[in-house]
Scaffold this motif. Structure first.
Motif, PDB file in Angstrom:
ATOM      1  N   LEU A   1       0.823  -1.208   0.000  1.00 41.00           N
ATOM      2  CA  LEU A   1       0.000   0.000   0.000  1.00 41.00           C
ATOM      3  C   LEU A   1       0.855   1.256   0.000  1.00 41.00           C
ATOM      4  O   LEU A   1       0.572   2.220  -0.733  1.00 41.00           O
ATOM      5  N   LEU A   2       1.922   1.262   0.800  1.00 39.30           N
ATOM      6  CA  LEU A   2       2.781   2.446   0.842  1.00 39.30           C
ATOM      7  C   LEU A   2       3.539   2.632  -0.465  1.00 39.30           C
ATOM      8  O   LEU A   2       3.606   3.740  -1.007  1.00 39.30           O
ATOM      9  N   GLY A   3       4.136   1.548  -0.991  1.00 35.46           N
ATOM     10  CA  GLY A   3       4.918   1.669  -2.210  1.00 35.46           C
ATOM     11  C   GLY A   3       4.078   2.046  -3.415  1.00 35.46           C
ATOM     12  O   GLY A   3       4.428   2.964  -4.171  1.00 35.46           O
ATOM     13  N   SER A   4       2.958   1.384  -3.598  1.00 38.05           N
ATOM     14  CA  SER A   4       2.093   1.695  -4.740  1.00 38.05           C
ATOM     15  C   SER A   4       1.460   3.075  -4.586  1.00 38.05           C
ATOM     16  O   SER A   4       1.359   3.838  -5.560  1.00 38.05           O
ATOM     17  N   GLY A   5       1.043   3.411  -3.360  1.00 36.16           N
ATOM     18  CA  GLY A   5       0.454   4.735  -3.148  1.00 36.16           C
ATOM     19  C   GLY A   5       1.453   5.858  -3.382  1.00 36.16           C
ATOM     20  O   GLY A   5       1.123   6.870  -4.006  1.00 36.16           O
ATOM     21  N   LEU A   6       2.689   5.681  -2.904  1.00 29.96           N
ATOM     22  CA  LEU A   6       3.716   6.697  -3.145  1.00 29.96           C
ATOM     23  C   LEU A   6       4.041   6.812  -4.628  1.00 29.96           C
ATOM     24  O   LEU A   6       4.251   7.913  -5.146  1.00 29.96           O
ATOM     25  N   GLY A   7       4.101   5.674  -5.332  1.00 24.63           N
ATOM     26  CA  GLY A   7       4.388   5.719  -6.759  1.00 24.63           C
ATOM     27  C   GLY A   7       3.324   6.472  -7.534  1.00 24.63           C
ATOM     28  O   GLY A   7       3.630   7.315  -8.398  1.00 24.63           O
ATOM     29  N   ILE A   8       2.048   6.211  -7.210  1.00 24.22           N
ATOM     30  CA  ILE A   8       0.958   6.916  -7.900  1.00 24.22           C
ATOM     31  C   ILE A   8       0.946   8.398  -7.534  1.00 24.22           C
ATOM     32  O   ILE A   8       0.772   9.279  -8.387  1.00 24.22           O
ATOM     33  N   GLY A   9       1.163   8.709  -6.239  1.00 24.05           N
ATOM     34  CA  GLY A   9       1.168  10.107  -5.815  1.00 24.05           C
ATOM     35  C   GLY A   9       2.314  10.906  -6.421  1.00 24.05           C
ATOM     36  O   GLY A   9       2.131  12.040  -6.880  1.00 24.05           O
ATOM     37  N   VAL A  10       3.512  10.320  -6.446  1.00 18.04           N
ATOM     38  CA  VAL A  10       4.660  11.016  -7.047  1.00 18.04           C
ATOM     39  C   VAL A  10       4.452  11.191  -8.545  1.00 18.04           C
ATOM     40  O   VAL A  10       4.840  12.210  -9.130  1.00 18.04           O
TER      41      VAL A  10
ATOM     42  N   VAL B   1      10.671  -1.683  -3.773  1.00 16.98           N
ATOM     43  CA  VAL B   1      10.515  -2.488  -4.985  1.00 16.98           C
ATOM     44  C   VAL B   1       9.239  -2.128  -5.742  1.00 16.98           C
ATOM     45  O   VAL B   1       9.216  -2.118  -6.984  1.00 16.98           O
ATOM     46  N   THR B   2       8.168  -1.832  -5.035  1.00 16.43           N
ATOM     47  CA  THR B   2       6.885  -1.564  -5.686  1.00 16.43           C
ATOM     48  C   THR B   2       6.706  -0.106  -6.100  1.00 16.43           C
ATOM     49  O   THR B   2       5.730   0.221  -6.777  1.00 16.43           O
ATOM     50  N   PHE B   3       7.627   0.763  -5.693  1.00 17.32           N
ATOM     51  CA  PHE B   3       7.470   2.184  -5.989  1.00 17.32           C
ATOM     52  C   PHE B   3       7.623   2.479  -7.484  1.00 17.32           C
ATOM     53  O   PHE B   3       6.786   3.170  -8.082  1.00 17.32           O
ATOM     54  N   PHE B   4       8.654   1.944  -8.110  1.00 17.15           N
ATOM     55  CA  PHE B   4       8.956   2.298  -9.498  1.00 17.15           C
ATOM     56  C   PHE B   4       7.907   1.790 -10.488  1.00 17.15           C
ATOM     57  O   PHE B   4       7.507   2.548 -11.388  1.00 17.15           O
ATOM     58  N   PRO B   5       7.428   0.534 -10.415  1.00 17.01           N
ATOM     59  CA  PRO B   5       6.385   0.121 -11.374  1.00 17.01           C
ATOM     60  C   PRO B   5       5.126   0.972 -11.311  1.00 17.01           C
ATOM     61  O   PRO B   5       4.540   1.304 -12.358  1.00 17.01           O
ATOM     62  N   ALA B   6       4.707   1.340 -10.091  1.00 15.43           N
ATOM     63  CA  ALA B   6       3.515   2.188  -9.983  1.00 15.43           C
ATOM     64  C   ALA B   6       3.774   3.575 -10.558  1.00 15.43           C
ATOM     65  O   ALA B   6       2.894   4.167 -11.211  1.00 15.43           O
ATOM     66  N   LEU B   7       4.971   4.101 -10.361  1.00 14.16           N
ATOM     67  CA  LEU B   7       5.302   5.426 -10.879  1.00 14.16           C
ATOM     68  C   LEU B   7       5.306   5.451 -12.403  1.00 14.16           C
ATOM     69  O   LEU B   7       4.665   6.306 -13.033  1.00 14.16           O
ATOM     70  N   VAL B   8       6.001   4.506 -13.009  1.00 12.75           N
ATOM     71  CA  VAL B   8       6.125   4.498 -14.467  1.00 12.75           C
ATOM     72  C   VAL B   8       4.785   4.224 -15.134  1.00 12.75           C
ATOM     73  O   VAL B   8       4.417   4.869 -16.131  1.00 12.75           O
TER      74      VAL B   8
END
Length: 358
Positions: free
Chosen positions: A168-177, A228-235
Motif C-alpha cells: 500500500l505504501l509503495g504503490s500509493g507513493l508511486g501513484i502520488g509522485v 521495490v513496488t514504488f517504481f512500477p507504480a510510478l512508471v
C-alpha cells in the motif's frame, strides 16, 4: 494438408487397451486380484459410453467421476509403464471432454491440476524418490495440516504485515509522485531520474541495510517492499496519464475545463488500466520481495524464515507447504485485484471484448 483432431473416443479405447495389457502383465508378475481388474474394466467402459454421448454438464461429470475412480483404483497397483501410459491417455481425454462441456473454466483448470498432482504422487512413490529431493503431495498435505498453526503465524507476519503495508505504501507513493511529476514539470527533470534509480537497486543488497535501519521485525521487510513496488507504480501511472486521446483533450479544452477537472474526468480514468497493471505486477512482486528479505534477518515467524529454517533442517515437506501457502496467498491477492480491475475498467476495449466472448 488438413489436420484432424483425434476424437476422445479413440484415445479412450487406446487407454483401455493399454490398461488391459498392463493388468494382464501384472497378474503374471504380481498378486493382483481379479475383482480389481474387473472394476477398472467396468469403469473405463462406462467412461467410454459416456464419451460417446452428447456433451452436457451431467454426462461430463459422470465421465470425469468414472475416470477419477478408475485412477484411484489403479493407484493400488504396482508401478507399470503401460499403466502410466493409460493414465496419461485418460488424463488427456478427461480434460478434453470437460473443456467441451458447458462448465466454468476453473473446473477444467482444477481437473488438470488434480491430474498433475496425481502423476506427481504416483511417480514419486513408485520410484521411491527421497523427500529431500522431492516430497510427495500427500506428504506436503500432511505437513501442511501438522504445521497449520505455525504457517498461520507466518502468513500474519509476512502477508498481512510486511506485504500489505509495504504494498500500500509503495504503490500509493508511486501513484502520488507520478501525479506530482505530471503536474509540476520541473520534477520530471529532477525527480524522475532519481526515481529511476530505485529500479536498479539490488534486493540482496538493500535487505541487510533495511534490517540495520528498521530492525529484525516486519518494518524492515515492508521498507524493502516499498522500494521495490514504488517504481512500477510510478512508471505505469505516468504512461497512463499520457494515454488519453487528443480528441478528448480538445473537447475538454473547448469546455474550458481546469487542469484538475481534466485530471479527474479524463486523464485519471484513462490511466486506470495502466495503474491496475502495475498493481497486479506489484501484488506478486511484493510477496516475493518480502520472502527473500526474510532470509537476511527475521524474528521467529514468517514464510521466508520458515523456508530458510526448515530447509536447513532438511524438513522439505514443511518447506513445500510454506511455498504452497505463499502461492495460494499470492494467487488470491492477484485474483482480487483482477476482479476489481474488471469492475473499475469495464469500459476498456480489452475487458469489453472478453465480456462479449463469454
Amino acid at each position: 494438408m488438413k489436420r484432424y483432431a483425434i476424437p476422445g473416443t479413440v484415445l479412450l479405447v487406446g487407454a483401455l487397451l493399454l490398461l488391459m495389457l498392463s493388468l494382464i502383465q501384472l497378474t503374471r508378475t504380481a498378486a493382483v486380484s481379479v475383482p480389481l481388474i474387473s472394476i477398472n474394466a467396468l469403469l473405463v467402459l462406462s467412461a467410454l459410453a459416456a464419451c460417446s454421448l452428447t456433451v452436457s454438464a451431467l454426462r461430463a461429470g459422470v465421465f470425469v467421476a468414472a475416470l477419477s475412480v478408475s485412477a484411484l483404483c489403479l493407484a493400488w497397483l504396482p508401478l507399470h509403464g503401460l499403466t502410466l501410459c493409460a493414465l496419461a491417455l485418460l488424463a488427456v481425454v478427461s480434460v478434453q471432454r470437460l473443456a467441451r462441456a458447458p462448465v466454468p473454466a476453473g473446473a477444467v483448470a482444477a481437473l488438470l491440476g488434480l491430474w498433475l498432482l496425481w502423476f506427481w504422487q504416483i511417480l514419486v512413490t513408485g520410484f521411491a524418490v527421497p523427500q529431500v529431493i522431492l516430497p510427495a503431495p500427500l506428504d506436503i498435505l500432511a505437513a501442511l495440516v501438522d504445521s497449520a498453526a505455525l504457517l498461520a503465524g507466518d502468513v500474519l507476519q509476512t502477508v498481512i504485515k510486511s506485504v500489505l503495508v509495504g504494498y500500500l505504501l509503495g504503490s500509493g507513493l508511486g501513484i502520488g509522485v507520478a501525479l506530482l511529476i505530471d503536474r509540476l514539470p520541473f520534477l520530471q527533470r529532477g525527480l524522475l531520474p532519481v526515481a529511476n534509480l530505485t529500479s536498479t537497486v539490488p534486493l540482496v543488497g538493500v535487505a541487510p541495510i533495511a534490517v540495520m535501519w528498521f530492525g529484525f521485525d516486519w518494518p524492515s521487510k515492508a521498507a524493502v517492499v516499498v522500494l521495490v513496488t514504488f517504481f512500477p507504480a510510478l512508471v505505469s501511472t505516468l504512461a497512463g496519464l499520457k494515454a488519453s486521446g487528443k480528441l478528448e483533450q480538445e473537447l475538454m479544452y473547448c469546455y474550458a475545463a481546469t487542469p484538475r477537472q481534466r485530471l479527474l474526468a479524463l486523464r485519471l480514468p484513462a490511466a486506470m488500466p495502466f495503474i491496475f497493471s502495475a498493481l497486479k505486477v506489484n501484488a506478486t512482486l511484493s510477496l516475493i520481495t518480502a520472502i527473500v528479505a526474510e532470509f537476511f534477518g527475521s524474528p521467529t515467524a514468517g514464510l521466508g524464515f520458515r523456508i530458510s529454517t526448515e530447509s536447513a533442517r532438511m524438513h522439505m515437506p514443511v518447506v513445500w507447504s510454506a511455498i504452497v501457502v505463499a502461492s495460494v496467498a499470492g494467487s488470491l491477492f492477484y485474483s482480487l485485484l483482477a476482479r476489481l480491475d474488471r469492475r473499475v475498467n469495464f469500459w476498456h476495449p480489452t475487458l469489453r471484448g472478453n465480456a462479449l466472448e463469454k
